[in-house]
Enzyme design. Structure first.
Site, PDB file in Angstrom:
ATOM      1  N   CYS A 182       4.273   1.198  30.520  1.00  0.00           N
ATOM      2  CA  CYS A 182       4.336   2.433  31.310  1.00  0.00           C
ATOM      3  C   CYS A 182       3.089   3.230  30.974  1.00  0.00           C
ATOM      4  CB  CYS A 182       5.588   3.238  30.980  1.00  0.00           C
ATOM      5  SG  CYS A 182       5.885   4.589  32.148  1.00  0.00           S
ATOM      6  N   CYS A 195       3.194   6.772  30.874  1.00  0.00           N
ATOM      7  CA  CYS A 195       3.509   8.176  30.538  1.00  0.00           C
ATOM      8  C   CYS A 195       3.082   8.575  29.123  1.00  0.00           C
ATOM      9  CB  CYS A 195       4.972   8.490  30.778  1.00  0.00           C
ATOM     10  SG  CYS A 195       6.104   7.567  29.730  1.00  0.00           S
ATOM     11  N   CYS A 213       4.041   9.043  34.806  1.00  0.00           N
ATOM     12  CA  CYS A 213       4.088   7.589  34.638  1.00  0.00           C
ATOM     13  C   CYS A 213       3.030   6.868  35.458  1.00  0.00           C
ATOM     14  CB  CYS A 213       5.467   7.065  35.017  1.00  0.00           C
ATOM     15  SG  CYS A 213       6.776   7.824  34.052  1.00  0.00           S
ATOM     16  N   LYS A 273      16.787   2.443  36.404  1.00  0.00           N
ATOM     17  CA  LYS A 273      16.498   3.510  35.445  1.00  0.00           C
ATOM     18  C   LYS A 273      16.709   4.849  36.133  1.00  0.00           C
ATOM     19  CE  LYS A 273      12.812   5.239  32.469  1.00  0.00           C
ATOM     20  NZ  LYS A 273      11.471   4.954  31.930  1.00  0.00           N
ATOM     21  N   ARG A 298      10.647  13.385  36.791  1.00  0.00           N
ATOM     22  CA  ARG A 298      10.425  11.988  37.171  1.00  0.00           C
ATOM     23  C   ARG A 298      11.301  11.568  38.355  1.00  0.00           C
ATOM     24  NH1 ARG A 298       7.160  11.369  33.016  1.00  0.00           N
ATOM     25  NH2 ARG A 298       7.802  11.064  30.827  1.00  0.00           N
ATOM     26  N   GLU A 312      17.855  -1.877  43.695  1.00  0.00           N
ATOM     27  CA  GLU A 312      16.763  -1.907  42.698  1.00  0.00           C
ATOM     28  C   GLU A 312      16.782  -3.218  41.915  1.00  0.00           C
ATOM     29  OE1 GLU A 312      14.153  -0.380  41.835  1.00  0.00           O
ATOM     30  OE2 GLU A 312      14.243   1.655  42.607  1.00  0.00           O
ATOM     31  N   LYS A 348      19.624   1.663  32.423  1.00  0.00           N
ATOM     32  CA  LYS A 348      19.279   2.721  31.469  1.00  0.00           C
ATOM     33  C   LYS A 348      19.520   4.079  32.086  1.00  0.00           C
ATOM     34  CE  LYS A 348      15.205   4.568  29.336  1.00  0.00           C
ATOM     35  NZ  LYS A 348      13.799   4.640  29.440  1.00  0.00           N
ATOM     36  N   TYR A 402      18.812   2.596  18.911  1.00  0.00           N
ATOM     37  CA  TYR A 402      18.228   3.142  17.687  1.00  0.00           C
ATOM     38  C   TYR A 402      19.144   2.895  16.492  1.00  0.00           C
ATOM     39  CZ  TYR A 402      15.277   5.176  21.212  1.00  0.00           C
ATOM     40  OH  TYR A 402      14.433   5.301  22.287  1.00  0.00           O
TER      41      TYR A 402
HETATM   42  C1  PBG Z   1       9.044   5.470  29.680  1.00  0.00           C
HETATM   43  C2  PBG Z   1      10.290   5.400  28.891  1.00  0.00           C
HETATM   44  C3  PBG Z   1      11.192   6.430  28.618  1.00  0.00           C
HETATM   45  C4  PBG Z   1      12.187   5.885  27.817  1.00  0.00           C
HETATM   46  C5  PBG Z   1      11.875   4.543  27.615  1.00  0.00           C
HETATM   47  N1  PBG Z   1      10.716   4.262  28.312  1.00  0.00           N
HETATM   48  C6  PBG Z   1      11.137   7.870  28.943  1.00  0.00           C
HETATM   49  C7  PBG Z   1      11.170   8.371  30.300  1.00  0.00           C
HETATM   50  O1  PBG Z   1      11.359   7.654  31.277  1.00  0.00           O
HETATM   51  O2  PBG Z   1      10.978   9.573  30.411  1.00  0.00           O
HETATM   52  C8  PBG Z   1      13.362   6.633  27.272  1.00  0.00           C
HETATM   53  C9  PBG Z   1      14.093   5.989  26.161  1.00  0.00           C
HETATM   54  C10 PBG Z   1      15.001   6.890  25.421  1.00  0.00           C
HETATM   55  O3  PBG Z   1      15.332   8.014  25.828  1.00  0.00           O
HETATM   56  O4  PBG Z   1      15.448   6.468  24.335  1.00  0.00           O
HETATM   57  N2  PBG Z   1       7.961   4.884  29.016  1.00  0.00           N
END
Ligand code: PBG
Length: 327
Positions: free
Chosen positions: A121, A123, A131, A196, A218, A234, A249, A314
Protein backbone atom coordinates in the site's frame (compact mmCIF):
# COMPACT_ATOMS: atom_id res chain seq x y z
CA UNK A 1 -37.71 -36.36 16.21
CA UNK A 2 -36.85 -37.11 19.78
CA UNK A 3 -37.68 -34.44 22.31
CA UNK A 4 -37.06 -33.92 25.98
CA UNK A 5 -36.70 -36.00 28.15
CA UNK A 6 -35.17 -38.42 25.61
CA UNK A 7 -33.12 -35.69 24.05
CA UNK A 8 -30.72 -34.07 26.51
CA UNK A 9 -28.11 -31.81 24.93
CA UNK A 10 -26.32 -31.44 28.22
CA UNK A 11 -25.14 -35.09 28.03
CA UNK A 12 -22.21 -33.94 25.92
CA UNK A 13 -21.28 -31.13 28.29
CA UNK A 14 -20.78 -32.75 31.70
CA UNK A 15 -17.42 -34.33 31.06
CA UNK A 16 -14.48 -32.21 29.86
CA UNK A 17 -13.13 -35.11 27.80
CA UNK A 18 -16.43 -35.46 26.00
CA UNK A 19 -16.50 -31.71 25.44
CA UNK A 20 -13.05 -31.92 23.87
CA UNK A 21 -14.21 -34.80 21.71
CA UNK A 22 -17.17 -32.99 20.20
CA UNK A 23 -15.58 -29.57 19.84
CA UNK A 24 -16.15 -28.33 16.28
CA UNK A 25 -13.57 -25.58 15.94
CA UNK A 26 -9.91 -25.50 16.89
CA UNK A 27 -7.48 -22.62 16.99
CA UNK A 28 -3.95 -23.71 16.08
CA UNK A 29 -0.60 -22.05 15.60
CA UNK A 30 -0.84 -22.77 11.88
CA UNK A 31 -3.70 -20.26 11.71
CA UNK A 32 -1.66 -17.31 12.91
CA UNK A 33 -0.08 -14.38 11.07
CA UNK A 34 1.72 -11.81 13.24
CA UNK A 35 1.85 -8.14 12.12
CA UNK A 36 5.09 -6.21 12.69
CA UNK A 37 5.90 -2.50 12.30
CA UNK A 38 9.36 -1.67 11.04
CA UNK A 39 11.00 1.73 11.59
CA UNK A 40 14.41 3.16 10.64
CA UNK A 41 17.32 3.17 13.09
CA UNK A 42 19.05 0.77 15.38
CA UNK A 43 17.96 -0.82 18.60
CA UNK A 44 14.58 0.95 18.43
CA UNK A 45 11.62 -0.56 20.25
CA UNK A 46 8.78 1.93 20.80
CA UNK A 47 5.55 0.73 22.29
CA UNK A 48 2.50 1.94 20.36
CA UNK A 49 0.48 4.17 22.66
CA UNK A 50 -2.88 2.66 21.83
CA UNK A 51 -1.65 -0.93 21.46
CA UNK A 52 0.03 -2.22 24.63
CA UNK A 53 2.46 -5.02 23.78
CA UNK A 54 2.86 -3.89 20.16
CA UNK A 55 6.04 -2.09 19.16
CA UNK A 56 7.58 -0.17 16.30
CA UNK A 57 10.93 -1.89 15.84
CA UNK A 58 14.08 -1.21 13.89
CA UNK A 59 15.29 -3.96 11.57
CA UNK A 60 17.82 -5.45 14.03
CA UNK A 61 15.08 -5.77 16.65
CA UNK A 62 12.58 -7.13 14.11
CA UNK A 63 15.01 -9.89 13.15
CA UNK A 64 15.29 -10.96 16.80
CA UNK A 65 11.52 -10.77 17.12
CA UNK A 66 11.14 -13.00 14.05
CA UNK A 67 13.46 -15.58 15.62
CA UNK A 68 11.18 -15.66 18.65
CA UNK A 69 8.09 -15.89 16.45
CA UNK A 70 9.63 -18.83 14.58
CA UNK A 71 10.57 -20.50 17.90
CA UNK A 72 6.98 -20.15 19.09
CA UNK A 73 5.82 -22.02 16.00
CA UNK A 74 3.98 -19.15 14.36
CA UNK A 75 4.30 -19.70 10.60
CA UNK A 76 4.08 -16.15 9.25
CA UNK A 77 4.57 -12.46 9.86
CA UNK A 78 3.20 -9.52 7.86
CA UNK A 79 5.38 -6.44 7.67
CA UNK A 80 4.38 -2.78 7.67
CA UNK A 81 7.03 -0.15 7.04
CA UNK A 82 7.42 3.37 8.35
CA UNK A 83 9.99 5.11 6.11
CA UNK A 84 12.23 7.98 7.25
CA UNK A 85 11.11 10.01 4.29
CA UNK A 86 7.61 10.44 2.88
CA UNK A 87 6.67 12.17 -0.36
CA UNK A 88 3.69 12.83 -2.63
CA UNK A 89 4.10 9.60 -4.60
CA UNK A 90 5.21 7.29 -1.77
CA UNK A 91 8.54 6.49 -3.41
CA UNK A 92 9.80 4.77 -0.24
CA UNK A 93 7.30 2.01 -0.99
CA UNK A 94 9.09 0.82 -4.14
CA UNK A 95 12.64 1.88 -3.34
CA UNK A 96 14.84 -1.25 -3.67
CA UNK A 97 16.53 -0.05 -0.48
CA UNK A 98 13.33 0.96 1.29
CA UNK A 99 12.61 0.00 4.86
CA UNK A 100 10.54 -3.09 3.97
CA UNK A 101 12.95 -4.29 1.29
CA UNK A 102 15.82 -4.09 3.78
CA UNK A 103 13.79 -5.72 6.53
CA UNK A 104 12.75 -8.62 4.29
CA UNK A 105 16.34 -9.27 3.23
CA UNK A 106 17.54 -9.19 6.84
CA UNK A 107 14.81 -11.53 8.08
CA UNK A 108 15.19 -13.98 5.20
CA UNK A 109 18.95 -14.12 5.79
CA UNK A 110 18.57 -15.14 9.43
CA UNK A 111 15.22 -16.83 9.94
CA UNK A 112 14.55 -19.91 7.85
CA UNK A 113 11.19 -21.31 8.90
CA UNK A 114 9.04 -18.24 8.68
CA UNK A 115 6.88 -16.87 5.88
CA UNK A 116 7.37 -13.18 5.30
CA UNK A 117 4.26 -11.50 3.96
CA UNK A 118 4.48 -7.86 2.89
CA UNK A 119 1.63 -5.37 2.98
CA UNK A 120 1.47 -3.49 -0.31
CA UNK A 121 0.00 0.00 0.00
CA UNK A 122 1.20 3.57 -0.31
CA UNK A 123 -0.43 5.14 2.76
CA UNK A 124 2.59 4.67 5.04
CA UNK A 125 4.85 6.27 2.42
CA UNK A 126 2.88 9.29 1.19
CA UNK A 127 3.28 12.70 2.81
CA UNK A 128 -0.51 13.11 2.76
CA UNK A 129 -1.19 9.64 4.20
CA UNK A 130 -3.50 8.58 1.37
CA UNK A 131 -3.31 5.17 -0.27
CA UNK A 132 -2.41 6.51 -3.72
CA UNK A 133 -1.34 9.34 -5.96
CA UNK A 134 -3.56 12.40 -5.65
CA UNK A 135 -4.99 14.83 -8.13
CA UNK A 136 -6.50 17.49 -5.91
CA UNK A 137 -8.26 15.40 -3.28
CA UNK A 138 -8.97 12.51 -5.62
CA UNK A 139 -6.92 9.30 -5.52
CA UNK A 140 -6.00 8.37 -9.09
CA UNK A 141 -6.75 4.67 -9.46
CA UNK A 142 -4.72 3.55 -12.45
CA UNK A 143 -1.61 5.63 -11.71
CA UNK A 144 -1.66 4.22 -8.19
CA UNK A 145 -2.01 0.66 -9.48
CA UNK A 146 1.22 0.94 -11.50
CA UNK A 147 3.10 2.06 -8.40
CA UNK A 148 1.62 -0.77 -6.35
CA UNK A 149 2.80 -3.27 -8.97
CA UNK A 150 6.28 -1.78 -8.70
CA UNK A 151 6.12 -2.01 -4.92
CA UNK A 152 5.04 -5.67 -5.09
CA UNK A 153 7.89 -6.58 -7.44
CA UNK A 154 10.44 -4.86 -5.22
CA UNK A 155 9.14 -6.82 -2.21
CA UNK A 156 9.44 -10.07 -4.16
CA UNK A 157 12.94 -9.14 -5.28
CA UNK A 158 13.88 -8.61 -1.64
CA UNK A 159 12.63 -12.13 -0.85
CA UNK A 160 9.02 -11.74 0.30
CA UNK A 161 7.13 -15.05 0.30
CA UNK A 162 3.60 -13.69 -0.11
CA UNK A 163 2.37 -10.32 -1.38
CA UNK A 164 -0.64 -8.73 0.32
CA UNK A 165 -2.13 -5.66 -1.40
CA UNK A 166 -4.23 -3.66 1.08
CA UNK A 167 -4.97 -0.52 -0.93
CA UNK A 168 -8.41 -1.37 -2.42
CA UNK A 169 -7.72 0.21 -5.81
CA UNK A 170 -9.59 -1.44 -8.69
CA UNK A 171 -7.53 -3.78 -10.84
CA UNK A 172 -4.50 -3.95 -8.61
CA UNK A 173 -4.49 -7.72 -8.22
CA UNK A 174 -4.23 -8.35 -11.95
CA UNK A 175 -1.60 -5.62 -12.37
CA UNK A 176 0.46 -7.09 -9.51
CA UNK A 177 0.05 -10.63 -10.86
CA UNK A 178 1.24 -9.57 -14.32
CA UNK A 179 4.18 -7.61 -12.96
CA UNK A 180 5.28 -10.47 -10.70
CA UNK A 181 5.00 -13.01 -13.50
CA UNK A 182 6.89 -10.80 -15.92
CA UNK A 183 9.79 -10.63 -13.45
CA UNK A 184 9.78 -14.39 -12.95
CA UNK A 185 7.88 -14.47 -9.66
CA UNK A 186 5.07 -16.64 -10.94
CA UNK A 187 5.18 -18.79 -7.82
CA UNK A 188 4.73 -15.97 -5.33
CA UNK A 189 1.13 -16.04 -4.04
CA UNK A 190 -1.08 -12.98 -3.65
CA UNK A 191 -3.12 -12.64 -0.47
CA UNK A 192 -5.46 -9.81 -1.38
CA UNK A 193 -7.24 -7.64 1.11
CA UNK A 194 -10.31 -8.33 -1.03
CA UNK A 195 -12.96 -7.12 1.37
CA UNK A 196 -11.73 -4.17 3.36
CA UNK A 197 -14.15 -1.84 5.06
CA UNK A 198 -13.72 1.86 5.81
CA UNK A 199 -13.58 1.08 9.49
CA UNK A 200 -13.16 3.01 12.71
CA UNK A 201 -11.40 -0.06 14.09
CA UNK A 202 -8.17 0.94 12.28
CA UNK A 203 -7.58 3.91 14.61
CA UNK A 204 -4.69 2.48 16.65
CA UNK A 205 -2.97 1.14 13.50
CA UNK A 206 -2.62 4.67 12.26
CA UNK A 207 -0.63 5.46 15.43
CA UNK A 208 1.51 2.39 14.83
CA UNK A 209 2.08 2.98 11.11
CA UNK A 210 1.96 6.79 11.29
CA UNK A 211 -0.39 6.67 8.32
CA UNK A 212 -3.45 8.74 9.25
CA UNK A 213 -4.68 10.69 6.21
CA UNK A 214 -3.86 14.41 6.42
CA UNK A 215 -7.38 15.27 5.24
CA UNK A 216 -10.53 13.33 4.42
CA UNK A 217 -10.88 9.60 4.88
CA UNK A 218 -10.68 6.34 2.93
CA UNK A 219 -14.31 6.02 1.92
CA UNK A 220 -13.58 6.56 -1.77
CA UNK A 221 -11.88 3.17 -1.94
CA UNK A 222 -12.60 1.15 1.20
CA UNK A 223 -16.05 -0.40 1.51
CA UNK A 224 -19.15 1.00 3.15
CA UNK A 225 -19.66 -0.85 6.43
CA UNK A 226 -23.34 -1.26 5.59
CA UNK A 227 -22.70 -3.45 2.54
CA UNK A 228 -22.56 -7.20 2.33
CA UNK A 229 -23.47 -8.19 -1.26
CA UNK A 230 -20.78 -5.84 -2.44
CA UNK A 231 -18.26 -7.85 -0.43
CA UNK A 232 -19.01 -10.83 -2.66
CA UNK A 233 -18.42 -8.71 -5.77
CA UNK A 234 -15.10 -7.48 -4.37
CA UNK A 235 -13.99 -11.01 -3.53
CA UNK A 236 -15.11 -12.33 -6.91
CA UNK A 237 -13.20 -9.70 -8.84
CA UNK A 238 -9.98 -10.29 -6.89
CA UNK A 239 -10.31 -14.04 -7.45
CA UNK A 240 -10.85 -13.49 -11.18
CA UNK A 241 -7.80 -11.24 -11.25
CA UNK A 242 -5.67 -13.97 -9.76
CA UNK A 243 -5.75 -13.68 -5.97
CA UNK A 244 -4.61 -16.96 -4.40
CA UNK A 245 -6.02 -16.15 -0.97
CA UNK A 246 -8.48 -13.49 0.08
CA UNK A 247 -8.93 -11.49 3.24
CA UNK A 248 -11.81 -9.94 5.10
CA UNK A 249 -11.00 -6.97 7.33
CA UNK A 250 -11.86 -6.14 10.11
CA UNK A 251 -12.86 -9.53 11.55
CA UNK A 252 -14.87 -9.42 14.77
CA UNK A 253 -17.64 -7.12 13.61
CA UNK A 254 -17.70 -8.78 10.17
CA UNK A 255 -18.19 -12.46 10.97
CA UNK A 256 -21.21 -12.55 8.65
CA UNK A 257 -19.00 -11.36 5.81
CA UNK A 258 -16.32 -13.98 6.51
CA UNK A 259 -19.04 -16.61 6.50
CA UNK A 260 -20.60 -15.46 3.20
CA UNK A 261 -17.26 -15.11 1.43
CA UNK A 262 -16.09 -18.54 2.58
CA UNK A 263 -19.38 -20.21 1.72
CA UNK A 264 -19.58 -18.69 -1.72
CA UNK A 265 -16.00 -19.06 -2.95
CA UNK A 266 -14.40 -21.73 -0.78
CA UNK A 267 -11.11 -19.89 -1.13
CA UNK A 268 -8.32 -19.90 1.45
CA UNK A 269 -9.71 -17.05 3.52
CA UNK A 270 -7.89 -14.85 5.97
CA UNK A 271 -9.42 -12.47 8.49
CA UNK A 272 -7.67 -9.51 10.06
CA UNK A 273 -8.39 -8.92 13.73
CA UNK A 274 -7.39 -5.29 13.47
CA UNK A 275 -5.77 -2.81 15.81
CA UNK A 276 -9.01 -1.50 17.32
CA UNK A 277 -10.24 -4.99 18.11
CA UNK A 278 -6.95 -5.69 19.88
CA UNK A 279 -6.95 -2.35 21.69
CA UNK A 280 -10.45 -2.83 23.06
CA UNK A 281 -9.71 -6.27 24.47
CA UNK A 282 -6.41 -5.04 25.93
CA UNK A 283 -7.96 -1.96 27.51
CA UNK A 284 -10.83 -3.84 29.10
CA UNK A 285 -8.42 -6.56 30.22
CA UNK A 286 -6.08 -4.05 31.86
CA UNK A 287 -9.00 -2.65 33.80
CA UNK A 288 -10.01 -6.14 34.90
CA UNK A 289 -13.36 -5.58 33.25
CA UNK A 290 -12.95 -8.77 31.26
CA UNK A 291 -10.65 -11.78 31.44
CA UNK A 292 -8.26 -10.79 28.67
CA UNK A 293 -6.91 -14.24 27.87
CA UNK A 294 -10.32 -15.81 27.74
CA UNK A 295 -11.77 -13.09 25.52
CA UNK A 296 -8.70 -13.19 23.27
CA UNK A 297 -9.25 -16.91 22.61
CA UNK A 298 -13.02 -16.52 22.31
CA UNK A 299 -12.68 -13.72 19.77
CA UNK A 300 -10.32 -15.80 17.64
CA UNK A 301 -12.35 -19.01 17.87
CA UNK A 302 -15.35 -16.98 16.69
CA UNK A 303 -13.40 -15.80 13.65
CA UNK A 304 -12.42 -19.37 12.80
CA UNK A 305 -15.95 -20.63 13.41
CA UNK A 306 -17.15 -18.04 10.90
CA UNK A 307 -14.95 -19.69 8.29
CA UNK A 308 -11.51 -18.06 8.40
CA UNK A 309 -8.58 -20.36 7.65
CA UNK A 310 -6.01 -17.93 9.00
CA UNK A 311 -6.05 -14.88 11.22
CA UNK A 312 -3.84 -11.83 11.26
CA UNK A 313 -3.71 -10.87 14.91
CA UNK A 314 -1.58 -8.83 17.28
CA UNK A 315 -2.29 -11.58 19.82
CA UNK A 316 -0.39 -14.19 17.78
CA UNK A 317 2.48 -14.58 20.26
CA UNK A 318 0.11 -14.67 23.24
CA UNK A 319 -1.99 -17.31 21.51
CA UNK A 320 1.04 -19.46 20.72
CA UNK A 321 2.10 -19.28 24.38
CA UNK A 322 -1.44 -20.07 25.51
CA UNK A 323 -1.58 -23.11 23.24
CA UNK A 324 1.76 -24.36 24.58
CA UNK A 325 0.56 -23.91 28.16
CA UNK A 326 -2.78 -25.65 27.57
CA UNK A 327 -1.60 -28.63 25.53
C1 PBG B 1 -3.18 -0.02 4.89
C2 PBG B 1 -3.56 -0.84 6.06
C3 PBG B 1 -4.31 -0.45 7.17
C4 PBG B 1 -4.38 -1.56 8.01
C5 PBG B 1 -3.67 -2.59 7.40
N1 PBG B 1 -3.20 -2.13 6.19
C6 PBG B 1 -4.86 0.86 7.55
C7 PBG B 1 -5.88 1.54 6.78
O1 PBG B 1 -6.45 1.03 5.82
O2 PBG B 1 -6.13 2.68 7.15
C8 PBG B 1 -5.08 -1.60 9.33
C9 PBG B 1 -4.73 -2.72 10.22
C10 PBG B 1 -5.16 -2.54 11.63
O3 PBG B 1 -5.96 -1.66 11.99
O4 PBG B 1 -4.68 -3.33 12.47
N2 PBG B 1 -1.82 -0.12 4.59
Amino acid sequence: MATFPTKRLRRLRYNPLVRDMVRETALTKADLIYPLFVVPGNNVKNEVRSMPGVYQMSIDVVVEECKEVEQLGIPAVILFGIPDHKDEVGSGAYDPNGIIQQAVRAIKAEVKDLLVITDVCLCEYTSHGHCGVLEGENILNDETVSLLAKEAVSHAQAGADIIAPSDMMDGRVSAIRKALDYKGFNNIPILSYAVKYASGFYGPFRDAAESAPAFGDRRSHQMDVANSNEALREAESDIEEGADMIMVKPAGAYLDIIWRVKEKFGMPTAAYQVSGEYAMIKAAGKNNWIDEERVMIESLIAIKRAGADMILTYFAKDVAKFLDKNK
